[in-house]
Design a protein around this motif. Structure first.
Motif, PDB file in Angstrom:
ATOM      1  N   SER A 204       0.840  -1.202   0.000  1.00 59.39           N
ATOM      2  CA  SER A 204       0.000   0.000   0.000  1.00 59.39           C
ATOM      3  C   SER A 204       0.879   1.259   0.000  1.00 59.39           C
ATOM      4  N   TYR A 205       2.175   1.086   0.204  1.00 56.67           N
ATOM      5  CA  TYR A 205       3.112   2.227   0.141  1.00 56.67           C
ATOM      6  C   TYR A 205       3.633   2.370  -1.289  1.00 56.67           C
ATOM      7  N   PRO A 206       3.809   3.627  -1.751  1.00 56.73           N
ATOM      8  CA  PRO A 206       4.315   3.808  -3.124  1.00 56.73           C
ATOM      9  C   PRO A 206       5.716   3.219  -3.317  1.00 56.73           C
ATOM     10  N   LYS A 207       6.567   3.311  -2.290  1.00 59.70           N
ATOM     11  CA  LYS A 207       7.924   2.770  -2.448  1.00 59.70           C
ATOM     12  C   LYS A 207       7.988   1.383  -1.806  1.00 59.70           C
ATOM     13  N   TYR A 208       7.290   0.469  -2.470  1.00 60.83           N
ATOM     14  CA  TYR A 208       7.131  -0.879  -1.931  1.00 60.83           C
ATOM     15  C   TYR A 208       8.461  -1.637  -1.947  1.00 60.83           C
ATOM     16  N   ASN A 209       8.874  -2.093  -0.758  1.00 57.70           N
ATOM     17  CA  ASN A 209      10.067  -2.952  -0.634  1.00 57.70           C
ATOM     18  C   ASN A 209      11.339  -2.347  -1.262  1.00 57.70           C
ATOM     19  N   PHE A 210      11.467  -1.038  -1.223  1.00 59.80           N
ATOM     20  CA  PHE A 210      12.599  -0.377  -1.882  1.00 59.80           C
ATOM     21  C   PHE A 210      13.976  -0.833  -1.398  1.00 59.80           C
ATOM     22  N   PRO A 211      14.219  -0.889  -0.062  1.00 54.35           N
ATOM     23  CA  PRO A 211      15.578  -1.267   0.378  1.00 54.35           C
ATOM     24  C   PRO A 211      16.008  -2.637  -0.122  1.00 54.35           C
ATOM     25  N   SER A 212      15.077  -3.625  -0.115  1.00 53.81           N
ATOM     26  CA  SER A 212      15.477  -4.966  -0.568  1.00 53.81           C
ATOM     27  C   SER A 212      15.731  -4.960  -2.079  1.00 53.81           C
ATOM     28  N   LYS A 213      14.921  -4.195  -2.821  1.00 52.83           N
ATOM     29  CA  LYS A 213      15.131  -4.126  -4.281  1.00 52.83           C
ATOM     30  C   LYS A 213      16.496  -3.510  -4.587  1.00 52.83           C
ATOM     31  N   LYS A 214      16.814  -2.430  -3.864  1.00 50.75           N
ATOM     32  CA  LYS A 214      18.099  -1.739  -4.110  1.00 50.75           C
ATOM     33  C   LYS A 214      19.273  -2.626  -3.686  1.00 50.75           C
ATOM     34  N   LEU A 215      19.101  -3.322  -2.555  1.00 51.16           N
ATOM     35  CA  LEU A 215      20.184  -4.191  -2.061  1.00 51.16           C
ATOM     36  C   LEU A 215      20.459  -5.321  -3.059  1.00 51.16           C
ATOM     37  N   HIS A 216      19.400  -5.959  -3.537  1.00 50.99           N
ATOM     38  CA  HIS A 216      19.544  -7.055  -4.499  1.00 50.99           C
ATOM     39  C   HIS A 216      20.297  -6.572  -5.745  1.00 50.99           C
ATOM     40  N   LYS A 217      19.892  -5.408  -6.245  1.00 46.81           N
ATOM     41  CA  LYS A 217      20.503  -4.863  -7.459  1.00 46.81           C
ATOM     42  C   LYS A 217      21.978  -4.518  -7.232  1.00 46.81           C
ATOM     43  N   ARG A 218      22.263  -3.908  -6.078  1.00 53.31           N
ATOM     44  CA  ARG A 218      23.643  -3.494  -5.797  1.00 53.31           C
ATOM     45  C   ARG A 218      24.575  -4.703  -5.623  1.00 53.31           C
ATOM     46  N   LEU A 219      24.088  -5.759  -4.975  1.00 52.40           N
ATOM     47  CA  LEU A 219      24.921  -6.962  -4.793  1.00 52.40           C
ATOM     48  C   LEU A 219      25.261  -7.574  -6.153  1.00 52.40           C
ATOM     49  N   LEU A 220      24.291  -7.581  -7.066  1.00 55.46           N
ATOM     50  CA  LEU A 220      24.555  -8.091  -8.422  1.00 55.46           C
ATOM     51  C   LEU A 220      25.578  -7.216  -9.136  1.00 55.46           C
ATOM     52  N   GLN A 221      25.425  -5.894  -8.961  1.00 59.64           N
ATOM     53  CA  GLN A 221      26.375  -4.937  -9.571  1.00 59.64           C
ATOM     54  C   GLN A 221      27.800  -5.198  -9.101  1.00 59.64           C
ATOM     55  N   LEU A 222      27.930  -5.665  -7.842  1.00 57.48           N
ATOM     56  CA  LEU A 222      29.265  -5.905  -7.269  1.00 57.48           C
ATOM     57  C   LEU A 222      29.760  -7.323  -7.558  1.00 57.48           C
ATOM     58  N   GLY A 223      29.063  -8.020  -8.438  1.00 55.85           N
ATOM     59  CA  GLY A 223      29.558  -9.310  -8.907  1.00 55.85           C
ATOM     60  C   GLY A 223      29.073 -10.518  -8.135  1.00 55.85           C
ATOM     61  N   ALA A 224      28.220 -10.315  -7.112  1.00 49.59           N
ATOM     62  CA  ALA A 224      27.716 -11.450  -6.336  1.00 49.59           C
ATOM     63  C   ALA A 224      26.658 -12.212  -7.143  1.00 49.59           C
ATOM     64  N   SER A 225      26.424 -13.490  -6.752  1.00 50.11           N
ATOM     65  CA  SER A 225      25.454 -14.328  -7.475  1.00 50.11           C
ATOM     66  C   SER A 225      24.249 -14.607  -6.590  1.00 50.11           C
ATOM     67  N   ALA A 226      23.057 -14.387  -7.149  1.00 54.39           N
ATOM     68  CA  ALA A 226      21.827 -14.663  -6.401  1.00 54.39           C
ATOM     69  C   ALA A 226      21.455 -16.130  -6.568  1.00 54.39           C
ATOM     70  N   ILE A 227      21.139 -16.823  -5.452  1.00 56.34           N
ATOM     71  CA  ILE A 227      20.728 -18.239  -5.594  1.00 56.34           C
ATOM     72  C   ILE A 227      19.237 -18.353  -5.895  1.00 56.34           C
ATOM     73  N   VAL A 228      18.490 -17.303  -5.563  1.00 60.31           N
ATOM     74  CA  VAL A 228      17.043 -17.272  -5.864  1.00 60.31           C
ATOM     75  C   VAL A 228      16.677 -15.842  -6.249  1.00 60.31           C
ATOM     76  N   PRO A 229      15.556 -15.651  -6.981  1.00 53.73           N
ATOM     77  CA  PRO A 229      15.121 -14.280  -7.266  1.00 53.73           C
ATOM     78  C   PRO A 229      14.757 -13.557  -5.956  1.00 53.73           C
ATOM     79  N   LEU A 230      14.746 -12.237  -6.004  1.00 57.48           N
ATOM     80  CA  LEU A 230      14.367 -11.435  -4.837  1.00 57.48           C
ATOM     81  C   LEU A 230      12.994 -11.877  -4.308  1.00 57.48           C
ATOM     82  N   GLY A 231      12.920 -12.101  -3.007  1.00 62.25           N
ATOM     83  CA  GLY A 231      11.639 -12.439  -2.378  1.00 62.25           C
ATOM     84  C   GLY A 231      11.018 -11.183  -1.795  1.00 62.25           C
ATOM     85  N   GLU A 232       9.713 -10.981  -2.045  1.00 61.68           N
ATOM     86  CA  GLU A 232       9.066  -9.769  -1.540  1.00 61.68           C
ATOM     87  C   GLU A 232       7.899 -10.122  -0.624  1.00 61.68           C
ATOM     88  N   GLY A 233       8.080  -9.895   0.663  1.00 66.89           N
ATOM     89  CA  GLY A 233       7.013 -10.111   1.638  1.00 66.89           C
ATOM     90  C   GLY A 233       6.123  -8.881   1.688  1.00 66.89           C
TER      91      GLY A 233
END
Ligand SMILES: Cc1cc2nc3c(=O)[nH]c(=O)nc-3n(C[C@H](O)[C@H](O)[C@H](O)COP(=O)(O)O)c2cc1C
Length: 137
Positions: free
Chosen positions: A101-130
Motif C-alpha cells: 500500500s506504500y508507493p515505495k514498496y520494498n525499496f531497500p530490498s530491491k536496491k540491495l539485491h541490485k547493488r549486490l549483483l552490480q558488485l559481482g555477487a550471485s543470487a541463488i534465488v530471485p528477490l523475495g518480496e514479503g
C-alpha cells in the motif's frame, strides 16, 4: 563435523525482519548448517567477500527507507571506490519485508539485491518480496 556456514543479516525497524531472520537461522540449524544471525550494522562488512552464503532480510520504513540498523552497511556498499567484482565470491539471497500500500514498496530490498549483483555477487534465488497486504499477512 565441519558444518557449512550460513550468514543471515537483517535490517529491521520494529522486529519483524529480525524474527524472520532468526527463523531462517533455526531452519539452517535443523538442516545441519552453521548459521550466524545479526543486524547488518553489527557485521564487519570488510569480511563479506569471505562469506560463501549470505541471506539478507531487509524491511522498509519511512517512505521506502532502510531500517536504522542497516543504514551504515548499506552506505558502505554504495562506495564508488568498490570495483565491479568486489563481491564476486559471494552467493546470496535477499528477502524483503514491505507493504504494497506504500508507493515505495520494498525499496531497500530491491536496491540491495541490485547493488549486490552490480558488485559481482550471485543470487541463488530471485528477490523475495514479503507483503503486509498479503491475505496471510
Ligand atoms: C512507519 C512505517 C513505514 C513503512 N513504510 C513502508 C514503505 O515505504 N514501503 C514498504 O514497502 N513498506 C513499508 N512499511 C511496512 C514494513 O516494511 C513492514 O511492516 C515490515 O514487516 C516491518 O518490518 P520490521 O518490523 O522488521 O521493521 C512501513 C511500516 C511502518 C510501520
Amino acid at each position: 563435523m565441519n558444518r557449512p556456514s550460513l550468514l543471515i543479516l537483517y535490517g529491521s525497524e520494529t522486529g519483524c525482519a529480525q524474527e524472520v531472520a532468526e527463523r531462517i537461522a533455526r531452519e539452517g540449524r535443523r538442516l545441519l548448517l552453521k548459521p550466524r544471525c545479526m543486524a547488518m550494522d553489527d557485521y564487519d562488512r570488510s569480511r563479506l567477500d569471505q562469506e560463501p552464503l549470505v541471506v539478507f532480510v531487509a524491511a522498509t520504513t519511512g517512505q521506502g527507507q532502510e531500517p536504522g540498523n542497516m543504514k551504515k552497511f548499506w552506505k558502505s556498499l554504495l562506495r564508488k571506490s568498490l570495483p565491479p567484482n568486489a563481491l564476486s565470491t559471494l552467493t546470496f539471497a535477499v528477502f524483503g519485508l514491505g507493504d504494497s500500500s506504500y508507493p515505495k514498496y520494498n525499496f531497500p530490498s530491491k536496491k540491495l539485491h541490485k547493488r549486490l549483483l552490480q558488485l559481482g555477487a550471485s543470487a541463488i534465488v530471485p528477490l523475495g518480496e514479503g507483503d503486509d497486504q498479503h491475505y496471510l499477512g
